[in-house]
Design an enzyme around this catalytic site. Sequence first.
Site, mmCIF file in Angstrom:
data_model
loop_
_atom_site.group_PDB
_atom_site.id
_atom_site.type_symbol
_atom_site.label_atom_id
_atom_site.label_comp_id
_atom_site.label_asym_id
_atom_site.label_seq_id
_atom_site.Cartn_x
_atom_site.Cartn_y
_atom_site.Cartn_z
ATOM 1 C CD GLU A 69 -7.006 6.895 10.601
ATOM 2 O OE1 GLU A 69 -6.927 6.163 9.577
ATOM 3 O OE2 GLU A 69 -6.074 7.608 10.995
ATOM 4 C CD GLU A 117 -6.300 15.017 5.057
ATOM 5 O OE1 GLU A 117 -5.221 15.335 5.615
ATOM 6 O OE2 GLU A 117 -7.018 14.077 5.451
ATOM 7 C CE LYS A 156 -3.424 10.988 4.245
ATOM 8 N NZ LYS A 156 -4.343 10.160 5.057
ATOM 9 C CD GLU A 201 -3.699 6.535 2.044
ATOM 10 O OE1 GLU A 201 -3.645 7.395 2.949
ATOM 11 O OE2 GLU A 201 -4.142 5.387 2.219
#
Length: 380
Positions: free
Chosen positions: A264, A318, A321, A327
Amino acid sequence: MSNSIVLLLFSLTFLEHGLFFQRVSSLGINYGQVGDNLPPPNKVLQLLSSLNINKTRIYDTNPQVLTSFANSNIELFVTVENQMLSSLVDPQQALQWVTSRIKPFFPATKIGGIAVGNELYTDDDSSLIGYLVPAMTSIHAALVQTGLDKYIQVSTPNSLSVLQESYPPSAGCFRPQVAGVMTQLLSFLRTTKSPFWINAYPYFAYKDSPTKIPLDYVLFNPNTGMVDPYTKYHYDNMLYAQVDAVIFAMARLGFKDIEVGVSETGWPSKGDGDEIGATVANAAVYNKNLLKRQLHGEGTPLRPNMRLDVYLFALFNEDLKPGPTSERNYGLYQPDETMAYNVGLLSSPSSTTSSQSSTSTNSFMSITSSASTVCISTGL
């Protein structure tokens, strides 16, 4: 330069030229699904195929994703969720997991790797790390038993918090609390010829020390960089320095022949008031510059002839999250498949999900440039 640094450097430099490091790797992207408005897997496949991206990582073994990605050119890196590790220490449970979660979909769906957990050691919680290597061993044994071990690697993504020191890179060493587990993990990776994965985010270092760390250094922009005082290697970006710190940490435990990949890395396009640097402009620059480095096939200063395998985080923003605003804002794309910002990725409307219809090339994108823009296109 100390004698120990000289010996480590000599060994690592010698091994970097060996046959072990001749595999050509490519850039992948993390496909997280912590949202209530994301497109269905078949639409995601079409998007990835149109970008000619051939590797993606998911954070479970979602059967809808595995089924949708069958007969495509895209290789999947699947994940055993953290909460499952304690049960998968049992070889019979691991065999059941492989026969129900992996074998029914392979080889129609290209499953190239299994991530056993994700960031099991953090600064706040290390309760699960004792299950890690036993669970990995049981899962690999199950792959052997089902004849899949030749095709599917087993590893685990680690956070940078496993390092006690990371600056300069040659000082890299693991925290004493995890050194014992790391020795077991590295022995497993060496035996199975699997990579050591690290989740590396230069953004976090910049956010914590914006007055001390130059923004251009973390964004891959032109800058004076830093020179490791012991190895004399020059680093013009933080990501490569972080990766080399991991390589030195492994070498200090006697493991100099294991590949390191980035599972990541990314940059948020939005953040809370105290999340300095989380902007659309910085996210676009970081990811665009990272893509350009990948296309040039770069390695790190310590392993210049070994292309660094990187999974970009993430494909989508997203909305479910937890945590700070950042985030929920790492995605290159919005859930409606429009770009969150432009890093130069151009989709090809003629692309299909069939592996037979895609052009076979050594790199999945090509760069064209003008005085004002850098365009990364599919080359189709």
